[in-house]
Design a protein around this motif. Structure first.
Motif, short mmCIF file in Angstrom:
data_model
loop_
_atom_site.label_atom_id
_atom_site.label_comp_id
_atom_site.label_asym_id
_atom_site.label_seq_id
_atom_site.Cartn_x
_atom_site.Cartn_y
_atom_site.Cartn_z
N GLU A 1 13.01 50.93 -11.02
CA GLU A 1 14.12 49.99 -10.91
C GLU A 1 13.86 48.72 -11.75
O GLU A 1 14.78 48.14 -12.32
CB GLU A 1 14.41 49.61 -9.45
N GLU A 2 12.59 48.35 -11.83
CA GLU A 2 12.21 47.18 -12.62
C GLU A 2 12.44 47.44 -14.11
O GLU A 2 12.96 46.58 -14.83
CB GLU A 2 10.72 46.95 -12.37
N VAL A 3 12.06 48.63 -14.55
CA VAL A 3 12.22 49.00 -15.96
C VAL A 3 13.70 49.02 -16.31
O VAL A 3 14.12 48.48 -17.35
CB VAL A 3 11.56 50.37 -16.21
N VAL A 4 14.52 49.60 -15.43
CA VAL A 4 15.97 49.65 -15.67
C VAL A 4 16.55 48.23 -15.67
O VAL A 4 17.35 47.87 -16.53
CB VAL A 4 16.66 50.52 -14.60
N ALA A 5 16.10 47.41 -14.73
CA ALA A 5 16.58 46.02 -14.66
C ALA A 5 16.26 45.28 -15.95
O ALA A 5 17.10 44.56 -16.50
CB ALA A 5 15.94 45.31 -13.46
N ASN A 6 15.05 45.47 -16.45
CA ASN A 6 14.67 44.79 -17.70
C ASN A 6 15.49 45.27 -18.88
O ASN A 6 15.85 44.48 -19.76
CB ASN A 6 13.18 44.99 -17.96
N LEU A 7 15.81 46.56 -18.91
CA LEU A 7 16.66 47.09 -19.98
C LEU A 7 18.06 46.47 -19.92
O LEU A 7 18.62 46.08 -20.94
CB LEU A 7 16.79 48.60 -19.86
N LEU A 8 18.62 46.40 -18.70
CA LEU A 8 19.96 45.82 -18.54
C LEU A 8 19.96 44.37 -19.01
O LEU A 8 20.87 43.93 -19.72
CB LEU A 8 20.41 45.91 -17.08
N ARG A 9 18.91 43.64 -18.62
CA ARG A 9 18.83 42.24 -19.02
C ARG A 9 18.68 42.10 -20.53
O ARG A 9 19.35 41.28 -21.16
CB ARG A 9 17.62 41.58 -18.36
N ALA A 10 17.80 42.91 -21.10
CA ALA A 10 17.54 42.80 -22.54
C ALA A 10 18.81 43.10 -23.33
O ALA A 10 19.07 42.48 -24.37
CB ALA A 10 16.43 43.77 -22.94
N LYS A 11 19.62 44.02 -22.83
CA LYS A 11 20.84 44.40 -23.54
C LYS A 11 22.04 43.59 -23.06
O LYS A 11 23.17 43.86 -23.48
CB LYS A 11 21.10 45.90 -23.36
N LYS A 12 21.79 42.65 -22.15
CA LYS A 12 22.86 41.81 -21.59
C LYS A 12 24.03 42.65 -21.08
O LYS A 12 25.19 42.39 -21.40
CB LYS A 12 23.35 40.78 -22.61
N LEU A 13 23.72 43.69 -20.33
CA LEU A 13 24.75 44.57 -19.79
C LEU A 13 24.86 44.39 -18.29
O LEU A 13 23.86 44.21 -17.60
CB LEU A 13 24.40 46.03 -20.08
#
Lengths: 438, 438
Positions: free
Chosen positions: A276-288
Motif C-alpha cells: 500500500e505504501e509503494v502504491v501510495a508513493n506512486l500515486l503521489r509521484a504521479k500526482k494522481l
C-alpha cells in the motif's frame, strides 16, 4: 576473521507461563536479531518452566555447547523465580547480597510510594563473582557472569563461557540489553563482522516458482539467499557478513541486481515497504487521485490505502457498493449488464471502475468484485474468484481475473483480493498493464 | 486418573529464520495452550536452525524424555527443509511418496492456475509407516508418526512416543491441529481430565479498572480468573479442570455470573466472538440494514462488518468520504457546518450519519470522523480524537466523542476508532445509547 572463531550463542527463557502458552516468547527473537547484527550465531532457543531439575539440565547442556548464554525470566521476587539460585548451586558459588542493588530496590519503592515486600530483597542476591546489570525500569537487576573457569574442560566449544541473565519483561530486558549488556559483549567478542540483510518483496508469484528461478543463488554462501512466506506475499532475504556495513552491501548488491533481472517484475518493494505504501508513493509521484469501488472486499482496499499518513493526497471518495442496487444507483452499472454477466464478472468490474471514475472525478478508478465465501460460490463462479477493474481517461478500461485458494478463510481471501487489487493498480500506474499488453 | 500418568510433551520449531529473530515463534504458545486445555503438560520449547546435526541431536533428546513431540517448520519444498528426511534417517525408516499427497499437491496448483515446481513433490515424501496429516490450506502435508517401538528402551519416560510434524505457517498448522491432530491425540492420551476455559470480552473499560473490580475473584484457585489485554479489548479468562466438560462448566458458571453482575455492561461477547460478529447478529436479529460513512477510518469499519459471512443481509452501501468536498457532495454535509465546526466535530458526525442514512435508505446510519495522525492534530483537536455519529428514523441523532491514546501508531488508532464505532453501534442497537440517556 574466520567463521569458526565466532561465538556460539543460545537463548534460554525461564517461566511456566511460556509453557502454558500464556506468553509468547518475543524476547528470543529480539535478542537473536541483536546478536545477528553483531555477527554472533544463535544455535538454540529453549523455554523451560520454573522447575529446578529441568533448569539445571538445560544450563549444563548450555555450558558444554555455548560461548554466550542469554537467560530471560526467573529473576522475580517470588519462590518460583529460580534462575540465580539454580545457577549458583550448579556452579558451586555462594550468593551474596549486592549493596548497590539493595539500595536501588529500596529507592524504587520509595520513589513510587509503594509498600516493599521483604522478598523483594531476594532480587539483590547474586553469585559473589558475578556482576549486576542495572535495571532502570524495574526491581530485578540482571546478572553478567564470566563462568569460563567454572564450566569444566569437557566442552564441545572452545573459547569463553559468558552467562547473562535478564528479567522476562521485554521493556526492562531491552533497556538493559542496549545500555549495559551489548557494550560489554561487543568489547569481548572476537568476531567484529556485522550482518546486513536486505529483503525483496514479491506478489503475483509463488514461493516454489521463485525458488526454482533462484535455485543457484539460494545455494551460494555469501551472500545467502532464502525465501520467506508472508501475508499474501513472498520475501527473499539476502544477507552478508562483513567488517563494515558498506562492505556487506557490496556483497549484497550484485545478487540483488541478479534477482531483479530475473524476477523483478514481481518485486514491489524492499525491506519494510508495504504494497500500500509503494502504491501510495506512486500515486503521489504521479500526482494522481484514486477512487475505489469495492464489493466483496467491503472497504479493505480503501482502508489499506488510508493506513498511510497523508493519504488525503490521493483519496477523497471511495465506495463500498455491496448490493447490485447500489452498483446501479451509485456507479451506474447497467441492470442489463448485471443480469447478463452477474455481479462477479469482467463486464461489471469494468463498469464499476468507470462508474467510480466518473462519479468521483478522480484520475484513476479501481474496482473489486468477487466471491469471498464461504457461501455464494458456484461451479462456474467459485469462492476465491475475483475481478479487478481499472479505468483512466485516455486508456482502455481493463479487468483482470484472479482465482485465490478457496480453502482460505473469508478474511484471508478478502486480504488476497485486496493484495491483487493493489498489485494490479501498481502495474497499471507503472504502465505495465495496458489492455494491449495483456 | 492421577497427574503423573499424563504425557510429557515438548514442542520443537525448525527454521533458521527463528534463530535470526526474523520470525517470532507464536506456534509454540498456540500449541501449548491447546495441550494445556487437554491436560497434557509441556516441558520444553526449543527452536533450532536448518542444520541436520543439531536437528538430530534435539530429536534424540526428545525421544528420550517425551511422550508427545510436536514439530513445526521444515516441511517446505526447498533443500533446507529437513524435518522429514532427518527423522527418517534417525529412525532408520525408508521414505515413500504418498499418493494421496501427490494428488493434492497437483490439484492445489491446478486450482490456482499456478505453475508447479518439481520440488513441490518432495513434500509428498513421508516415512513408510507414518501417516499424513491433511493440509487444506497449503501444499505441505503434516506427519503423524507413532515411533514408540523405534526409539529404544533407554528412555526417561514411560509410555508411548508420538511424533507430529506441521508446517511452520501458523494458519496451516492451526487448521491441521484442530481438524486432524487434536482428535487423534484426544483418542490416545491417558489423562482424561480436561481444562475448560471461558473468555469474556470487554470494550469501554481498561484492564486496571477491570482488575480492581474483580480482584477477589482473581485470587481464587478454581476456577482461575485472569485478565488478558487484546487488540483494543480486554479478555477475562475463567478456567477449570475436571473429569468432564460439564463438571468444568459447573465450576466456571457461578464465577462467570458473578463477573457479569459486576461489569456485564462492558462485556460484548464470549470466547471466539468478535465485536463485528456480535453487531452483525444484532442487525440480523432486528432485521435492520446499516449504512456507514467513514472519514478517518478509511473503510475499516465497513471492512470489519463485511468480514462476517452473509453480511449482504445488512450491508448494501457504505462510503468513505475522505475529503470535505466528498462529505458535502455525497452526504449533503453543509459547507457552513464544515467551515464553522471543522470536519472532526459533533455537528459533522451527526450530519454524516444523517446523510448516509438518507442517501442509502438504510435503517441505521453510522459515521466516523476523527484524526488518526501522526500529523493533522492541534491543541484543540489532537491526534486520537474521534466522533462517532448514529442516526435512525424516529430517534434523535447522536454523536459520541472519544479520545484514544495519541501515542499509538496510525494503524492502531484507526483500529481503536473502528472498535469504538462498533461498540457504540452495539449499545445503540440494544437501546442503551439514546440521546436522552446520555
Amino acid at each position: 576473521m574466520a567463521e569458526n572463531t565466532s561465538w556460539k550463542a543460545e537463548i534460554i527463557a525461564v517461566g511456566t507461563e511460556l509453557l502454558m502458552g500464556e506468553v509468547i516468547n518475543s524476547n528470543a527473537a529480539y535478542l537473536s536479531q541483536e546478536l545477528a547484527a553483531i555477527g554472533i550465531d544463535v544455535f538454540y532457543h529453549t523455554s523451560v518452566g520454573d522447575n529446578p531439575q529441568r533448569i539445571k539440565g538445560l544450563f549444563q547442556q548450555a555450558f558444554r555447547r555455548s560461548n554466550l548464554i542469554l537467560v530471560t525470566g526467573g529473576l522475580g521476587p517470588t519462590d518460583d523465580d529460580l534462575t540465580v539460585s539454580t545457577l549458583a548451586e550448579l556452579l558451586d558459588t555462594p550468593l551474596a547480597e549486592d549493596e548497590g542493588s539493595v539500595e536501588k530496590i529500596k529507592a524504587f519503592f520509595i520513589t513510587r510510594d509503594m509498600p516493599m515486600s521483604s522478598t523483594n530483597l531476594k532480587q539483590a542476591l547474586r553469585p559473589v563473582d558475578g556482576e549486576p546489570i542495572l535495571n532502570r525500569m524495574g526491581t530485578a537487576p540482571g546478572l553478567y557472569w564470566d563462568i569460563t573457569h567454572k564450566v569444566g574442560a569437557e566442552r564441545e566449544v572452545e573459547g569463553p563461557c559468558l552467562l547473562l541473565a535478564f528479567p522476562g519483561v521485554p521493556r526492562e530486558m531491552k533497556a538493559m540489553w542496549t545500555e549495559e549488556a551489548l557494550p560489554r559483549i561487543l568489547a569481548q567478542q572476537p568476531d567484529k563482522r556485522i550482518l546486513v540483510t536486505r529483503f525483496l518483496k514479491f506478489t503475483g508469484i509463488g514461493e516454489s516458482l521463485l525458488g526454482e528461478k533462484l535455485r543457484d543463488l539460494m545455494a551460494q554462501s555469501s551472500p545467502t539467499v532464502s525465501p520467506y512466506v508472508g501475508q499474501a506475499e513472498v520475501k527473499i532475504r539476502i544477507a552478508a557478513k562483513a567488517e563494515t556495513r558498506e562492505a556487506a552491501y557490496q556483497l549484497i548488491t550484485p545478487t540483488e541486481t541478479e534477482i531483479l533481472s530475473r524476477v523483478g517484475q514481481y518485486c514491489f518493494g524492499k525491506d519494510e515497504e508495504t504494497l500500500e505504501e509503494v502504491v501510495a508513493n506512486l500515486l503521489r509521484a504521479k500526482k494522481l487521485q484514486l477512487a475505489v469501488a469495492e464489493s466483496c472486499t467491503g472497504g479493505l482496499v480503501s482502508s489499506r490505502l488510508t493506513d498511510i499518513s497523508g493519504s488525503s493526497d490521493y483519496t477523497f471518495l471511495n465506495m463500498v457498493t455491496y448490493s447490485n442496487a447500489a452498483k446501479t444507483s451509485q456507479l451506474g452499472v447497467p441492470e442489463a449488464t448485471l443480469a447478463t454477466h452477474g455481479a462477479v464478472s469482467e463486464a461489471v468490474a469494468k463498469a464499476m471502475a468507470e462508474g467510480i471514475l466518473e462519479k468521483s472525478q478522480a484520475d484513476v478508478g479501481l474496482s473489486i468484485t468477487g466471491i469471498a465465501g464461504p457461501t455464494g460460490g458456484t461451479d462456474a463462479k467459485p469462492v476465491g474468484l475475483v475481478y479487478i477493474g481499472l479505468a483512466q481517461a485516455g486508456k482502455e478500461t481493463l479487468a483482470k481475473k484472479v482465482l485465490v485458494n478457496p480453502r482460505y478463510d473469508r478474511k484471508y481471501i478478502k486480504y488476497w483480493f485486496s493484495q491483487y487489487a493493489l498489485h494490479y493498480l501498481r502495474l497499471w500506474l507503472l504502465g505495465l498493464l495496458d489492455a494491449d499488453k495483456h
